[in-house]
Write a protein that holds these residues in place. Structure first.
Motif, PDB file in Angstrom:
ATOM      1  N   VAL A  36     -22.834  22.518  19.032  1.00 55.14           N
ATOM      2  CA  VAL A  36     -23.586  23.149  20.111  1.00 55.14           C
ATOM      3  C   VAL A  36     -23.068  22.605  21.436  1.00 55.14           C
ATOM      4  N   ARG A  37     -22.346  23.481  22.133  1.00 58.55           N
ATOM      5  CA  ARG A  37     -21.811  23.049  23.426  1.00 58.55           C
ATOM      6  C   ARG A  37     -22.859  23.275  24.494  1.00 58.55           C
ATOM      7  N   PRO A  38     -22.932  22.387  25.495  1.00 56.59           N
ATOM      8  CA  PRO A  38     -23.971  22.541  26.520  1.00 56.59           C
ATOM      9  C   PRO A  38     -23.746  23.795  27.346  1.00 56.59           C
ATOM     10  N   SER A  39     -24.798  24.487  27.667  1.00 54.24           N
ATOM     11  CA  SER A  39     -24.701  25.701  28.469  1.00 54.24           C
ATOM     12  C   SER A  39     -25.031  25.372  29.922  1.00 54.24           C
ATOM     13  N   LEU A  40     -24.791  26.339  30.802  1.00 51.51           N
ATOM     14  CA  LEU A  40     -25.173  26.146  32.200  1.00 51.51           C
ATOM     15  C   LEU A  40     -26.679  25.954  32.308  1.00 51.51           C
TER      16      LEU A  40
ATOM     17  N   VAL B  44     -27.373  22.865  43.800  1.00 48.78           N
ATOM     18  CA  VAL B  44     -27.717  21.870  42.786  1.00 48.78           C
ATOM     19  C   VAL B  44     -26.447  21.284  42.171  1.00 48.78           C
ATOM     20  N   ALA B  45     -25.456  22.129  41.934  1.00 51.01           N
ATOM     21  CA  ALA B  45     -24.202  21.668  41.318  1.00 51.01           C
ATOM     22  C   ALA B  45     -23.145  22.728  41.551  1.00 51.01           C
ATOM     23  N   ASP B  46     -21.878  22.308  41.565  1.00 55.84           N
ATOM     24  CA  ASP B  46     -20.796  23.292  41.637  1.00 55.84           C
ATOM     25  C   ASP B  46     -19.546  22.723  40.995  1.00 55.84           C
ATOM     26  N   GLY B  47     -18.633  23.607  40.637  1.00 56.86           N
ATOM     27  CA  GLY B  47     -17.380  23.179  40.019  1.00 56.86           C
ATOM     28  C   GLY B  47     -16.915  24.214  39.020  1.00 56.86           C
ATOM     29  N   THR B  48     -15.892  23.842  38.238  1.00 60.03           N
ATOM     30  CA  THR B  48     -15.469  24.765  37.187  1.00 60.03           C
ATOM     31  C   THR B  48     -16.577  24.816  36.131  1.00 60.03           C
ATOM     32  N   ILE B  49     -16.590  25.922  35.379  1.00 57.69           N
ATOM     33  CA  ILE B  49     -17.614  26.048  34.332  1.00 57.69           C
ATOM     34  C   ILE B  49     -17.477  24.873  33.360  1.00 57.69           C
ATOM     35  N   ALA B  50     -16.225  24.535  33.031  1.00 55.25           N
ATOM     36  CA  ALA B  50     -16.011  23.443  32.077  1.00 55.25           C
ATOM     37  C   ALA B  50     -16.525  22.128  32.635  1.00 55.25           C
ATOM     38  N   SER B  51     -16.260  21.859  33.920  1.00 54.37           N
ATOM     39  CA  SER B  51     -16.689  20.567  34.468  1.00 54.37           C
ATOM     40  C   SER B  51     -18.201  20.509  34.607  1.00 54.37           C
ATOM     41  N   LEU B  52     -18.821  21.661  34.898  1.00 53.10           N
ATOM     42  CA  LEU B  52     -20.287  21.662  35.048  1.00 53.10           C
ATOM     43  C   LEU B  52     -20.946  21.291  33.724  1.00 53.10           C
ATOM     44  N   SER B  53     -20.489  21.917  32.650  1.00 55.86           N
ATOM     45  CA  SER B  53     -21.127  21.634  31.368  1.00 55.86           C
ATOM     46  C   SER B  53     -20.517  20.407  30.696  1.00 55.86           C
ATOM     47  N   GLY B  54     -19.342  19.964  31.214  1.00 52.55           N
ATOM     48  CA  GLY B  54     -18.680  18.810  30.615  1.00 52.55           C
ATOM     49  C   GLY B  54     -19.432  17.508  30.817  1.00 52.55           C
ATOM     50  N   GLY B  55     -20.346  17.514  31.816  1.00 53.58           N
ATOM     51  CA  GLY B  55     -21.127  16.311  32.066  1.00 53.58           C
ATOM     52  C   GLY B  55     -22.165  16.062  30.987  1.00 53.58           C
ATOM     53  N   LEU B  56     -22.405  17.082  30.184  1.00 50.02           N
ATOM     54  CA  LEU B  56     -23.406  16.933  29.123  1.00 50.02           C
ATOM     55  C   LEU B  56     -22.707  16.853  27.771  1.00 50.02           C
ATOM     56  N   ALA B  57     -23.341  16.178  26.849  1.00 46.69           N
ATOM     57  CA  ALA B  57     -22.710  15.937  25.551  1.00 46.69           C
ATOM     58  C   ALA B  57     -22.776  17.176  24.656  1.00 46.69           C
ATOM     59  N   THR B  58     -21.673  17.408  23.932  1.00 48.51           N
ATOM     60  CA  THR B  58     -21.676  18.394  22.850  1.00 48.51           C
ATOM     61  C   THR B  58     -22.420  17.783  21.662  1.00 48.51           C
TER      62      THR B  58
ATOM     63  N   SER C  11     -22.667  36.991  42.817  1.00 50.76           N
ATOM     64  CA  SER C  11     -23.958  36.332  42.608  1.00 50.76           C
ATOM     65  C   SER C  11     -24.624  36.902  41.368  1.00 50.76           C
ATOM     66  N   SER C  12     -25.427  36.064  40.733  1.00 50.86           N
ATOM     67  CA  SER C  12     -26.134  36.488  39.537  1.00 50.86           C
ATOM     68  C   SER C  12     -27.310  35.549  39.297  1.00 50.86           C
ATOM     69  N   HIS C  13     -28.353  36.098  38.684  1.00 55.27           N
ATOM     70  CA  HIS C  13     -29.426  35.192  38.242  1.00 55.27           C
ATOM     71  C   HIS C  13     -29.339  34.997  36.728  1.00 55.27           C
ATOM     72  N   LEU C  14     -28.240  35.460  36.134  1.00 56.50           N
ATOM     73  CA  LEU C  14     -28.098  35.382  34.682  1.00 56.50           C
ATOM     74  C   LEU C  14     -27.075  34.314  34.296  1.00 56.50           C
ATOM     75  N   LEU C  15     -27.585  33.241  33.719  1.00 56.49           N
ATOM     76  CA  LEU C  15     -26.714  32.123  33.357  1.00 56.49           C
ATOM     77  C   LEU C  15     -25.604  32.538  32.402  1.00 56.49           C
ATOM     78  N   ALA C  16     -25.973  33.286  31.361  1.00 55.63           N
ATOM     79  CA  ALA C  16     -24.978  33.641  30.350  1.00 55.63           C
ATOM     80  C   ALA C  16     -23.893  34.514  30.961  1.00 55.63           C
ATOM     81  N   GLU C  17     -24.293  35.371  31.893  1.00 47.17           N
ATOM     82  CA  GLU C  17     -23.322  36.249  32.539  1.00 47.17           C
ATOM     83  C   GLU C  17     -22.277  35.430  33.292  1.00 47.17           C
ATOM     84  N   VAL C  18     -22.734  34.450  34.042  1.00 48.00           N
ATOM     85  CA  VAL C  18     -21.803  33.619  34.811  1.00 48.00           C
ATOM     86  C   VAL C  18     -20.912  32.825  33.859  1.00 48.00           C
ATOM     87  N   GLU C  19     -21.487  32.334  32.784  1.00 41.55           N
ATOM     88  CA  GLU C  19     -20.679  31.584  31.817  1.00 41.55           C
ATOM     89  C   GLU C  19     -19.569  32.442  31.230  1.00 41.55           C
ATOM     90  N   GLN C  20     -19.884  33.704  30.965  1.00 41.45           N
ATOM     91  CA  GLN C  20     -18.896  34.592  30.330  1.00 41.45           C
ATOM     92  C   GLN C  20     -17.822  35.068  31.299  1.00 41.45           C
TER      93      GLN C  20
END
Ligand SMILES: Nc1ncnc2c1ncn2[C@@H]1O[C@H](COP(=O)(O)OP(=O)(O)OP(=O)(O)O)[C@@H](O)[C@H]1O
Length: 325
Positions: free
Chosen positions: A305-309, A231-245, A208-217
């Motif tokens: 700029v790739r979308p972040s969590l 709110v959402a779950d999945g692979t990191i790629a699929s979570l941010s893949g829903g948003l446009a680069t 568990s973490s409250h730090l978005l960047a930490e989870v992304e890394q």
């Protein structure tokens, strides 16, 4: 610090869901505290084996409460959960956990602390303690500091010792509640690297973490919580893949740049503070750059700029990911 083998006992609901491919499954998992607060609300989660699964949410979103239910430390008021597809009592010896602050003796060495810790676990064998303590220390990179007193350990070493305590037996699953909380940047790096190493060895890690960047890394997968709800779950790629680069062009010629990007067919062109941004779509950034330069736009910088969590969270909830720390 809690070893799950020591404090198991609370039921986690009838007929736990089973998925042999999953390290953790929860179904409708709910915790309503006596005061009426619903800390966790109908949580459905599947944590694949072999993943580093980030359990992400702002403070108070229900992460610790969920982990305590998973480990049988508190009883759910609704729903079910299962670890490693097994009844809790069978699963717990295969699960290492770091849930609360570790209570180590400052005047004892790291090694002596682990021995004391192990002695408190009725399922641990005294005959193998020396080997197991040695292996756990080695796994967290504390062999050289085994004979040093705990009070002389750095913050990162202290947290690595706490993780070693959770690794005193062979573990298929490691559950860590905010393991980098309160650490300095060096300690944080040490713990993140350790989590990756443990996962590379085949152990599923739920962190568990409250730090978005930490989870992304650090993580391969994530679940995002907000006020007790998923709110959402999945692979990191699929979570941010829903948003446009997007492509971001730094230029003094904003109007011209915007015109060129639109003419190339890029969507959602926006100008702000010396930069023009647009959805990149299928366009190659180098071609976008060439087109801009070819049209006489002074390009000072161009970034993809790739979308972040964080973008995912904001997009799903309409709120900022408001945390302290
Ligand atoms: N024993 C309890 N009695 C009543 N309410 C509680 C209890 N434990 C937690 N809560 C409440 O449940 C909610 C979720 O708390 P929880 O500790 O699970 O969140 P968290 O995401 O782990 O946050 P943090 O990172 O701050 O620990 C909070 O509003 C908290 O105040």
């Amino acid at each position: 610090m809690t070893t799950v083998a020591q404090e198991a006992g609370a039921p986690t609901g009838a007929a736990p869901p089973s998925d042999p491919g999953a390290a953790i499954v929860t179904s409708g998992l709910t915790k309503r505290f006596r005061g009426g607060q619903t800390a966790v609300d109908a949580l459905d989660l599947t944590v694949p084996r072999g993943s580093v699964y980030g359990f992400l949410g702002p403070n108070g979103s229900g992460k610790t409460t969920t982990i305590r239910m998973l480990l049988g430390l508190i009883t759910p008021t609704g729903g079910t959960c299962s670890l490693l597809g097994l009844p809790l009592a069978l699963a717990l010896p295969r699960v290492g956990a770091l849930v609360e602050g570790p209570a180590f003796y400052p005047y004892l060495t790291g090694e002596a602390n682990l021995r004391r810790f192990d002695a408190a676990d009725p399922t641990a064998s005294g005959a193998t303690v020396r080997r197991r303590v040695g292996e756990a220390l080695e796994r967290v990179g504390l062999t050289a500091a085994a004979g040093k007193r705990y009070r002389n350990y750095s913050l990162g070493m202290r947290q690595r010792l706490a993780i070693a305590a959770a690794l005193l037996g062979p573990r298929e699953l490691l559950i860590l509640d905010e393991p980098t909380n309160g650490l300095d940047p060096q300690g944080t790096r040490e713990v993140r690297a350790l989590v990756k190493e443990i996962a590379a060895g085949g152990t599923t890690v739920f962190v568990s973490s409250h730090l978005l960047a930490e989870v992304e890394q650090m993580c391969t997968h994530a679940a995002i919580m907000r006020t007790g709800r998923l709110v959402a779950d999945g692979t990191i790629a699929s979570l941010s893949g829903g948003l446009a680069t997007r492509v971001s062009v730094e230029t003094p010629d904003a109007a011209d740049a915007a015109r060129v990007l639109a003419a190339l067919g890029l969507a959602d062109v926006r100008s702000a503070a010396g930069a023009v941004t647009a959805e990149l779509g299928g366009h190659a950034p180098e071609r976008v750059n060439a087109a801009l330069v070819g049209e006489g736009v002074a390009v000072r910088g161009l970034a993809v700029v790739r979308p972040s969590l964080e973008d995912v969270f904001v997009g799903l909830t309409g709120e900022g990911f408001d945390v302290d720390g």
